[in-house]
Design a protein around this motif. Structure first.
Motif, PDB file in Angstrom:
ATOM      1  N   THR A 291      22.649  36.653 -19.193  1.00  0.00           N
ATOM      2  CA  THR A 291      21.710  37.569 -19.850  1.00  0.00           C
ATOM      3  C   THR A 291      20.265  37.100 -19.674  1.00  0.00           C
ATOM      4  O   THR A 291      19.376  37.897 -19.374  1.00  0.00           O
ATOM      5  CB  THR A 291      22.035  37.674 -21.351  1.00  0.00           C
ATOM      6  N   ASN A 292      20.064  35.783 -19.853  1.00  0.00           N
ATOM      7  CA  ASN A 292      18.717  35.237 -19.690  1.00  0.00           C
ATOM      8  C   ASN A 292      18.230  35.372 -18.253  1.00  0.00           C
ATOM      9  O   ASN A 292      17.055  35.677 -18.011  1.00  0.00           O
ATOM     10  CB  ASN A 292      18.695  33.764 -20.107  1.00  0.00           C
ATOM     11  N   ALA A 293      19.148  35.127 -17.304  1.00  0.00           N
ATOM     12  CA  ALA A 293      18.770  35.239 -15.889  1.00  0.00           C
ATOM     13  C   ALA A 293      18.362  36.667 -15.543  1.00  0.00           C
ATOM     14  O   ALA A 293      17.351  36.900 -14.868  1.00  0.00           O
ATOM     15  CB  ALA A 293      19.929  34.783 -15.001  1.00  0.00           C
ATOM     16  N   ILE A 294      19.158  37.622 -16.014  1.00  0.00           N
ATOM     17  CA  ILE A 294      18.840  39.032 -15.750  1.00  0.00           C
ATOM     18  C   ILE A 294      17.518  39.409 -16.402  1.00  0.00           C
ATOM     19  O   ILE A 294      16.681  40.109 -15.807  1.00  0.00           O
ATOM     20  CB  ILE A 294      19.972  39.938 -16.265  1.00  0.00           C
ATOM     21  N   SER A 295      17.305  38.933 -17.635  1.00  0.00           N
ATOM     22  CA  SER A 295      16.061  39.222 -18.343  1.00  0.00           C
ATOM     23  C   SER A 295      14.864  38.623 -17.608  1.00  0.00           C
ATOM     24  O   SER A 295      13.825  39.266 -17.455  1.00  0.00           O
ATOM     25  CB  SER A 295      16.130  38.668 -19.769  1.00  0.00           C
ATOM     26  N   ASP A 296      15.025  37.370 -17.149  1.00  0.00           N
ATOM     27  CA  ASP A 296      13.942  36.705 -16.420  1.00  0.00           C
ATOM     28  C   ASP A 296      13.604  37.445 -15.134  1.00  0.00           C
ATOM     29  O   ASP A 296      12.429  37.671 -14.811  1.00  0.00           O
ATOM     30  CB  ASP A 296      14.343  35.258 -16.091  1.00  0.00           C
ATOM     31  N   ILE A 297      14.647  37.800 -14.378  1.00  0.00           N
ATOM     32  CA  ILE A 297      14.434  38.500 -13.115  1.00  0.00           C
ATOM     33  C   ILE A 297      13.752  39.846 -13.356  1.00  0.00           C
ATOM     34  O   ILE A 297      12.801  40.210 -12.659  1.00  0.00           O
ATOM     35  CB  ILE A 297      15.769  38.691 -12.373  1.00  0.00           C
ATOM     36  N   SER A 298      14.222  40.580 -14.361  1.00  0.00           N
ATOM     37  CA  SER A 298      13.638  41.892 -14.662  1.00  0.00           C
ATOM     38  C   SER A 298      12.166  41.769 -15.025  1.00  0.00           C
ATOM     39  O   SER A 298      11.324  42.548 -14.570  1.00  0.00           O
ATOM     40  CB  SER A 298      14.398  42.553 -15.820  1.00  0.00           C
ATOM     41  N   HIS A 299      11.874  40.753 -15.846  1.00  0.00           N
ATOM     42  CA  HIS A 299      10.488  40.563 -16.282  1.00  0.00           C
ATOM     43  C   HIS A 299       9.573  40.220 -15.108  1.00  0.00           C
ATOM     44  O   HIS A 299       8.465  40.761 -14.973  1.00  0.00           O
ATOM     45  CB  HIS A 299      10.427  39.448 -17.323  1.00  0.00           C
TER      46      HIS A 299
ATOM     47  N   LEU B 208      18.326  32.746  -9.393  1.00  0.00           N
ATOM     48  CA  LEU B 208      19.784  32.671  -9.281  1.00  0.00           C
ATOM     49  C   LEU B 208      20.236  31.223  -9.152  1.00  0.00           C
ATOM     50  O   LEU B 208      21.261  30.824  -9.718  1.00  0.00           O
ATOM     51  CB  LEU B 208      20.260  33.500  -8.089  1.00  0.00           C
ATOM     52  N   LYS B 209      19.477  30.422  -8.401  1.00  0.00           N
ATOM     53  CA  LYS B 209      19.817  29.003  -8.281  1.00  0.00           C
ATOM     54  C   LYS B 209      19.709  28.308  -9.629  1.00  0.00           C
ATOM     55  O   LYS B 209      20.580  27.515 -10.002  1.00  0.00           O
ATOM     56  CB  LYS B 209      18.883  28.332  -7.263  1.00  0.00           C
ATOM     57  N   LEU B 210      18.643  28.620 -10.371  1.00  0.00           N
ATOM     58  CA  LEU B 210      18.476  28.033 -11.701  1.00  0.00           C
ATOM     59  C   LEU B 210      19.603  28.434 -12.640  1.00  0.00           C
ATOM     60  O   LEU B 210      20.119  27.608 -13.400  1.00  0.00           O
ATOM     61  CB  LEU B 210      17.137  28.473 -12.287  1.00  0.00           C
TER      62      LEU B 210
ATOM     63  N   VAL C  67       4.435  32.021 -10.696  1.00  0.00           N
ATOM     64  CA  VAL C  67       5.319  32.504 -11.766  1.00  0.00           C
ATOM     65  C   VAL C  67       5.909  31.357 -12.578  1.00  0.00           C
ATOM     66  O   VAL C  67       6.646  31.575 -13.533  1.00  0.00           O
ATOM     67  CB  VAL C  67       6.471  33.365 -11.182  1.00  0.00           C
ATOM     68  N   GLY C  68       5.611  30.105 -12.194  1.00  0.00           N
ATOM     69  CA  GLY C  68       6.076  28.962 -12.973  1.00  0.00           C
ATOM     70  C   GLY C  68       7.562  28.727 -12.886  1.00  0.00           C
ATOM     71  O   GLY C  68       8.213  28.448 -13.899  1.00  0.00           O
ATOM     72  N   ILE C  69       8.136  28.829 -11.685  1.00  0.00           N
ATOM     73  CA  ILE C  69       9.576  28.641 -11.535  1.00  0.00           C
ATOM     74  C   ILE C  69       9.915  27.454 -10.634  1.00  0.00           C
ATOM     75  O   ILE C  69      10.952  26.822 -10.784  1.00  0.00           O
ATOM     76  CB  ILE C  69      10.234  29.930 -10.981  1.00  0.00           C
ATOM     77  N   GLY C  70       9.010  27.128  -9.687  1.00  0.00           N
ATOM     78  CA  GLY C  70       9.300  26.090  -8.699  1.00  0.00           C
ATOM     79  C   GLY C  70       9.527  24.720  -9.298  1.00  0.00           C
ATOM     80  O   GLY C  70      10.504  24.036  -8.960  1.00  0.00           O
ATOM     81  N   LEU C  71       8.634  24.280 -10.180  1.00  0.00           N
ATOM     82  CA  LEU C  71       8.763  22.950 -10.778  1.00  0.00           C
ATOM     83  C   LEU C  71       9.970  22.878 -11.710  1.00  0.00           C
ATOM     84  O   LEU C  71      10.629  21.836 -11.813  1.00  0.00           O
ATOM     85  CB  LEU C  71       7.485  22.583 -11.532  1.00  0.00           C
ATOM     86  N   ALA C  72      10.280  23.977 -12.398  1.00  0.00           N
ATOM     87  CA  ALA C  72      11.461  24.010 -13.274  1.00  0.00           C
ATOM     88  C   ALA C  72      12.731  23.841 -12.447  1.00  0.00           C
ATOM     89  O   ALA C  72      13.657  23.122 -12.840  1.00  0.00           O
ATOM     90  CB  ALA C  72      11.505  25.323 -14.048  1.00  0.00           C
ATOM     91  N   LEU C  73      12.783  24.504 -11.288  1.00  0.00           N
ATOM     92  CA  LEU C  73      13.942  24.385 -10.407  1.00  0.00           C
ATOM     93  C   LEU C  73      14.061  22.967  -9.868  1.00  0.00           C
ATOM     94  O   LEU C  73      15.157  22.392  -9.844  1.00  0.00           O
ATOM     95  CB  LEU C  73      13.830  25.384  -9.256  1.00  0.00           C
TER      96      LEU C  73
END
Length: 332
Positions: A114-122, A170-172, A294-300
Protein backbone atom coordinates in the motif's frame (compact mmCIF):
# COMPACT_ATOMS: atom_id res chain seq x y z
CA UNK A 1 -24.42 -35.16 23.94
CA UNK A 2 -27.13 -37.87 23.78
CA UNK A 3 -27.63 -37.16 20.09
CA UNK A 4 -24.27 -38.75 19.50
CA UNK A 5 -24.72 -42.24 18.07
CA UNK A 6 -21.64 -43.56 19.84
CA UNK A 7 -22.86 -42.34 23.24
CA UNK A 8 -26.28 -43.90 22.71
CA UNK A 9 -24.66 -47.21 21.70
CA UNK A 10 -22.39 -47.09 24.77
CA UNK A 11 -25.29 -46.43 27.13
CA UNK A 12 -27.37 -49.16 25.49
CA UNK A 13 -24.52 -51.65 25.87
CA UNK A 14 -23.96 -50.72 29.50
CA UNK A 15 -27.72 -50.91 30.18
CA UNK A 16 -27.90 -54.41 28.70
CA UNK A 17 -24.85 -55.46 30.73
CA UNK A 18 -26.48 -54.03 33.87
CA UNK A 19 -29.71 -55.95 33.29
CA UNK A 20 -27.89 -59.22 32.57
CA UNK A 21 -25.60 -58.81 35.59
CA UNK A 22 -28.51 -57.95 37.88
CA UNK A 23 -30.65 -60.90 36.72
CA UNK A 24 -27.67 -63.29 36.90
CA UNK A 25 -26.73 -62.21 40.41
CA UNK A 26 -30.37 -62.53 41.56
CA UNK A 27 -30.00 -66.30 41.48
CA UNK A 28 -27.17 -65.99 43.97
CA UNK A 29 -28.96 -63.70 46.42
CA UNK A 30 -31.19 -60.67 46.43
CA UNK A 31 -28.58 -58.57 48.28
CA UNK A 32 -25.90 -59.36 45.66
CA UNK A 33 -28.34 -58.52 42.89
CA UNK A 34 -29.07 -55.10 44.43
CA UNK A 35 -25.34 -54.44 44.95
CA UNK A 36 -24.53 -55.36 41.33
CA UNK A 37 -27.37 -53.18 40.03
CA UNK A 38 -26.30 -50.06 41.94
CA UNK A 39 -22.63 -50.68 41.05
CA UNK A 40 -23.53 -50.82 37.34
CA UNK A 41 -25.65 -47.69 37.67
CA UNK A 42 -22.70 -45.96 39.36
CA UNK A 43 -20.40 -46.97 36.50
CA UNK A 44 -22.96 -45.70 33.97
CA UNK A 45 -23.29 -42.37 35.82
CA UNK A 46 -19.51 -42.00 35.96
CA UNK A 47 -19.24 -42.71 32.22
CA UNK A 48 -21.99 -40.16 31.49
CA UNK A 49 -20.33 -37.49 33.65
CA UNK A 50 -16.92 -38.17 32.06
CA UNK A 51 -18.41 -37.98 28.55
CA UNK A 52 -20.21 -34.76 29.49
CA UNK A 53 -16.92 -33.24 30.72
CA UNK A 54 -15.13 -34.22 27.52
CA UNK A 55 -17.95 -32.71 25.49
CA UNK A 56 -17.64 -29.47 27.45
CA UNK A 57 -13.88 -29.35 26.78
CA UNK A 58 -14.36 -30.09 23.10
CA UNK A 59 -17.04 -27.41 22.92
CA UNK A 60 -14.60 -24.89 24.42
CA UNK A 61 -12.05 -25.85 21.77
CA UNK A 62 -14.72 -25.39 19.09
CA UNK A 63 -15.46 -21.88 20.38
CA UNK A 64 -11.72 -21.19 20.46
CA UNK A 65 -11.30 -22.34 16.86
CA UNK A 66 -14.23 -20.19 15.73
CA UNK A 67 -12.56 -17.16 17.32
CA UNK A 68 -9.29 -18.04 15.58
CA UNK A 69 -11.11 -18.23 12.25
CA UNK A 70 -12.29 -14.65 12.86
CA UNK A 71 -8.70 -13.45 13.42
CA UNK A 72 -8.48 -13.50 17.23
CA UNK A 73 -5.06 -15.05 17.93
CA UNK A 74 -4.64 -13.77 21.49
CA UNK A 75 -6.35 -16.68 23.28
CA UNK A 76 -4.23 -19.22 25.15
CA UNK A 77 -5.44 -22.83 25.61
CA UNK A 78 -2.15 -24.40 26.61
CA UNK A 79 -2.52 -27.25 29.08
CA UNK A 80 0.39 -28.83 30.96
CA UNK A 81 -1.61 -31.88 32.07
CA UNK A 82 -1.28 -35.32 30.50
CA UNK A 83 -3.89 -36.80 28.19
CA UNK A 84 -5.24 -36.57 24.68
CA UNK A 85 -7.13 -33.31 25.22
CA UNK A 86 -4.07 -31.62 26.69
CA UNK A 87 -1.97 -32.70 23.71
CA UNK A 88 -4.69 -31.45 21.35
CA UNK A 89 -4.85 -28.08 23.16
CA UNK A 90 -1.09 -27.62 22.95
CA UNK A 91 -1.06 -28.50 19.24
CA UNK A 92 -3.89 -26.04 18.58
CA UNK A 93 -1.93 -23.37 20.45
CA UNK A 94 1.13 -24.01 18.26
CA UNK A 95 -0.97 -23.74 15.10
CA UNK A 96 -2.54 -20.54 16.45
CA UNK A 97 0.90 -18.98 16.96
CA UNK A 98 1.92 -20.00 13.44
CA UNK A 99 -1.25 -18.49 11.97
CA UNK A 100 -0.72 -15.34 14.02
CA UNK A 101 2.83 -14.93 12.68
CA UNK A 102 1.68 -15.56 9.11
CA UNK A 103 -1.17 -13.08 9.54
CA UNK A 104 1.21 -10.42 10.89
CA UNK A 105 3.60 -11.04 7.99
CA UNK A 106 0.81 -10.77 5.43
CA UNK A 107 -0.47 -7.59 7.06
CA UNK A 108 3.02 -6.11 7.00
CA UNK A 109 3.42 -7.14 3.37
CA UNK A 110 0.07 -5.52 2.58
CA UNK A 111 1.13 -2.30 4.28
CA UNK A 112 4.40 -2.26 2.31
CA UNK A 113 2.47 -2.73 -0.91
CA UNK A 114 0.00 0.00 0.00
CA UNK A 115 2.81 2.39 0.90
CA UNK A 116 4.69 1.58 -2.30
CA UNK A 117 1.61 2.21 -4.44
CA UNK A 118 0.91 5.44 -2.55
CA UNK A 119 4.52 6.60 -2.98
CA UNK A 120 4.55 5.81 -6.69
CA UNK A 121 1.20 7.54 -7.25
CA UNK A 122 2.34 10.63 -5.39
CA UNK A 123 5.66 10.90 -7.23
CA UNK A 124 4.18 10.24 -10.67
CA UNK A 125 1.51 12.91 -10.39
CA UNK A 126 3.78 15.89 -11.17
CA UNK A 127 5.62 14.52 -14.25
CA UNK A 128 2.42 13.05 -15.69
CA UNK A 129 0.62 16.38 -15.34
CA UNK A 130 3.54 18.16 -17.00
CA UNK A 131 3.63 15.68 -19.89
CA UNK A 132 -0.12 15.94 -20.42
CA UNK A 133 0.17 19.71 -20.81
CA UNK A 134 3.04 19.37 -23.28
CA UNK A 135 1.19 16.73 -25.31
CA UNK A 136 -1.77 19.10 -25.58
CA UNK A 137 0.56 21.82 -26.83
CA UNK A 138 2.20 19.46 -29.33
CA UNK A 139 -1.19 18.85 -30.94
CA UNK A 140 -1.26 22.51 -31.97
CA UNK A 141 -0.27 22.71 -35.67
CA UNK A 142 0.94 26.27 -35.24
CA UNK A 143 3.53 25.33 -32.60
CA UNK A 144 7.06 26.35 -33.76
CA UNK A 145 9.47 23.50 -34.57
CA UNK A 146 11.90 24.66 -31.88
CA UNK A 147 9.24 24.39 -29.19
CA UNK A 148 8.10 21.05 -30.58
CA UNK A 149 11.65 19.68 -30.28
CA UNK A 150 11.99 21.16 -26.80
CA UNK A 151 8.73 19.61 -25.58
CA UNK A 152 9.60 16.25 -27.16
CA UNK A 153 12.98 16.23 -25.40
CA UNK A 154 11.38 17.21 -22.09
CA UNK A 155 8.78 14.43 -22.38
CA UNK A 156 11.56 11.92 -23.10
CA UNK A 157 13.47 13.07 -20.01
CA UNK A 158 10.32 12.87 -17.88
CA UNK A 159 9.70 9.31 -19.09
CA UNK A 160 13.25 8.34 -18.15
CA UNK A 161 12.70 9.91 -14.74
CA UNK A 162 9.46 7.99 -14.26
CA UNK A 163 11.17 4.76 -15.28
CA UNK A 164 13.96 5.31 -12.75
CA UNK A 165 11.52 6.35 -10.03
CA UNK A 166 9.24 3.33 -10.41
CA UNK A 167 12.22 0.98 -10.58
CA UNK A 168 13.76 2.46 -7.42
CA UNK A 169 10.49 2.39 -5.48
CA UNK A 170 9.83 -1.22 -6.43
CA UNK A 171 13.34 -2.16 -5.32
CA UNK A 172 12.79 -0.37 -2.01
CA UNK A 173 9.43 -2.07 -1.45
CA UNK A 174 11.00 -5.48 -2.10
CA UNK A 175 13.75 -4.78 0.43
CA UNK A 176 11.21 -3.50 2.99
CA UNK A 177 9.07 -6.60 2.52
CA UNK A 178 12.09 -8.88 2.98
CA UNK A 179 11.62 -10.60 -0.38
CA UNK A 180 15.12 -9.79 -1.69
CA UNK A 181 17.72 -12.51 -1.29
CA UNK A 182 21.14 -10.88 -1.02
CA UNK A 183 23.96 -13.09 -2.23
CA UNK A 184 27.06 -13.64 -0.11
CA UNK A 185 30.06 -13.87 -2.38
CA UNK A 186 33.58 -12.46 -2.46
CA UNK A 187 33.59 -9.09 -4.23
CA UNK A 188 36.66 -7.08 -5.23
CA UNK A 189 35.91 -3.47 -4.37
CA UNK A 190 37.83 -1.97 -7.31
CA UNK A 191 35.62 -3.96 -9.74
CA UNK A 192 32.54 -2.77 -7.87
CA UNK A 193 33.59 0.88 -8.13
CA UNK A 194 34.51 0.57 -11.82
CA UNK A 195 31.10 -0.89 -12.64
CA UNK A 196 29.27 1.86 -10.72
CA UNK A 197 31.34 4.64 -12.31
CA UNK A 198 30.61 3.43 -15.86
CA UNK A 199 26.98 4.58 -15.61
CA UNK A 200 28.06 8.11 -14.61
CA UNK A 201 30.80 8.78 -17.18
CA UNK A 202 28.57 11.00 -19.34
CA UNK A 203 27.34 13.23 -16.46
CA UNK A 204 30.94 13.52 -15.25
CA UNK A 205 32.08 14.58 -18.72
CA UNK A 206 29.23 17.04 -19.19
CA UNK A 207 30.08 18.78 -15.91
CA UNK A 208 33.84 18.46 -16.54
CA UNK A 209 34.31 16.86 -13.12
CA UNK A 210 37.39 14.91 -12.04
CA UNK A 211 36.91 11.49 -10.46
CA UNK A 212 39.83 9.92 -8.56
CA UNK A 213 39.81 6.33 -7.27
CA UNK A 214 42.37 5.05 -4.74
CA UNK A 215 42.70 1.68 -3.08
CA UNK A 216 44.44 -1.69 -3.07
CA UNK A 217 43.06 -4.03 -5.73
CA UNK A 218 43.01 -6.88 -3.20
CA UNK A 219 40.45 -5.14 -0.97
CA UNK A 220 37.26 -7.19 -0.88
CA UNK A 221 34.13 -7.91 1.14
CA UNK A 222 31.35 -10.51 1.27
CA UNK A 223 28.07 -9.35 -0.24
CA UNK A 224 25.86 -8.98 -3.29
CA UNK A 225 27.63 -7.39 -6.26
CA UNK A 226 24.64 -6.14 -8.28
CA UNK A 227 22.72 -4.67 -5.35
CA UNK A 228 25.82 -2.96 -3.96
CA UNK A 229 26.54 -1.46 -7.40
CA UNK A 230 23.03 0.02 -7.23
CA UNK A 231 23.86 1.60 -3.86
CA UNK A 232 27.21 2.99 -5.03
CA UNK A 233 25.63 4.46 -8.19
CA UNK A 234 23.15 6.40 -6.06
CA UNK A 235 25.87 7.70 -3.74
CA UNK A 236 28.12 8.73 -6.64
CA UNK A 237 25.14 10.24 -8.48
CA UNK A 238 24.41 12.37 -5.41
CA UNK A 239 28.01 13.67 -5.45
CA UNK A 240 27.89 14.43 -9.17
CA UNK A 241 24.60 16.32 -8.86
CA UNK A 242 25.72 18.41 -5.86
CA UNK A 243 29.18 19.23 -7.17
CA UNK A 244 29.68 22.22 -9.45
CA UNK A 245 31.22 22.09 -12.91
CA UNK A 246 34.95 21.40 -12.77
CA UNK A 247 34.59 19.94 -9.27
CA UNK A 248 36.39 16.95 -7.80
CA UNK A 249 35.07 13.62 -6.53
CA UNK A 250 37.32 11.16 -4.68
CA UNK A 251 36.67 7.48 -4.00
CA UNK A 252 38.94 5.47 -1.70
CA UNK A 253 38.63 2.00 -0.20
CA UNK A 254 40.46 -0.13 2.35
CA UNK A 255 39.90 -2.97 4.79
CA UNK A 256 40.95 -4.17 8.21
CA UNK A 257 40.12 -7.07 10.51
CA UNK A 258 36.68 -5.66 11.34
CA UNK A 259 35.29 -4.17 8.14
CA UNK A 260 35.78 -3.09 4.54
CA UNK A 261 35.43 0.66 4.05
CA UNK A 262 34.58 2.80 1.01
CA UNK A 263 34.72 6.58 1.17
CA UNK A 264 33.14 8.94 -1.38
CA UNK A 265 33.95 12.62 -0.96
CA UNK A 266 33.40 15.72 -3.08
CA UNK A 267 34.05 19.45 -2.94
CA UNK A 268 30.47 20.39 -3.75
CA UNK A 269 28.16 22.71 -1.89
CA UNK A 270 27.66 20.26 0.98
CA UNK A 271 24.63 19.41 3.10
CA UNK A 272 23.31 21.73 5.85
CA UNK A 273 23.83 20.30 9.33
CA UNK A 274 20.10 20.36 10.10
CA UNK A 275 19.47 18.05 7.11
CA UNK A 276 22.13 15.44 7.93
CA UNK A 277 19.98 13.28 10.29
CA UNK A 278 17.26 12.91 7.64
CA UNK A 279 18.96 12.52 4.26
CA UNK A 280 18.52 8.74 4.24
CA UNK A 281 14.78 9.07 4.87
CA UNK A 282 12.58 8.29 1.90
CA UNK A 283 11.39 11.40 0.00
CA UNK A 284 13.27 13.77 2.29
CA UNK A 285 14.37 16.91 0.45
CA UNK A 286 16.79 19.22 2.22
CA UNK A 287 17.47 22.91 1.69
CA UNK A 288 20.27 22.27 -0.81
CA UNK A 289 18.32 19.70 -2.82
CA UNK A 290 17.51 20.39 -6.45
CA UNK A 291 13.84 20.80 -7.39
CA UNK A 292 14.00 17.74 -9.67
CA UNK A 293 15.18 15.47 -6.84
CA UNK A 294 12.63 13.14 -5.26
CA UNK A 295 14.74 11.97 -2.30
CA UNK A 296 14.77 8.26 -3.10
CA UNK A 297 18.36 7.46 -4.15
CA UNK A 298 20.06 7.79 -0.76
CA UNK A 299 17.21 5.91 0.97
CA UNK A 300 17.66 3.02 -1.47
CA UNK A 301 21.45 3.04 -0.98
CA UNK A 302 21.05 2.95 2.80
CA UNK A 303 18.58 0.06 2.71
CA UNK A 304 20.83 -2.00 0.41
CA UNK A 305 23.90 -1.49 2.60
CA UNK A 306 22.02 -2.10 5.86
CA UNK A 307 20.62 -5.40 4.56
CA UNK A 308 24.21 -6.61 4.04
CA UNK A 309 25.43 -5.99 7.60
CA UNK A 310 26.73 -2.58 6.57
CA UNK A 311 26.38 1.04 7.54
CA UNK A 312 26.55 4.46 5.85
CA UNK A 313 27.60 7.67 7.58
CA UNK A 314 27.65 11.16 6.14
CA UNK A 315 29.77 14.16 7.09
CA UNK A 316 29.32 17.71 5.82
CA UNK A 317 29.46 21.24 7.13
CA UNK A 318 27.17 22.60 4.46
CA UNK A 319 29.93 24.56 2.76
CA UNK A 320 33.00 22.52 1.74
CA UNK A 321 31.66 19.29 0.33
CA UNK A 322 30.26 15.99 1.55
CA UNK A 323 31.79 12.66 2.57
CA UNK A 324 29.93 9.34 2.57
CA UNK A 325 31.57 6.45 4.44
CA UNK A 326 30.29 2.94 3.70
CA UNK A 327 31.35 0.06 5.94
CA UNK A 328 30.67 -3.64 5.42
CA UNK A 329 31.36 -5.49 8.65
CA UNK A 330 32.99 -8.90 8.63
CA UNK A 331 31.22 -11.76 10.33
CA UNK A 332 33.12 -13.85 12.82
Amino acid sequence: MFRNKEIRLLLLSMGVITIIATIGSYFISQEVSIFVFFTCVLFMSTAILFSYWRYREIEKLSVYLRKISKGNFQLDVRDNDEGELSILKNEIYKVTNMLSEQGAYLQKDKEHLTNAISDISHQLKTPLTSMKMMVDLLSNDELPDEKRLEFTYTIRMQLERIKWLVSSLLKLSKIDAGTVHFKREIILVHELIETAVETLLIPLEIKDQTLSVHGNKDVHYIGDFNWTVEAMINLLKNSVEHTAEGGKINVSFSENALYTEMVISDNGRGIPKEDLPYIFKRFYKGKSTDEDSVGIGLALAYSIVAEQDGDIKVESDGETGTTFTVKFYKRG
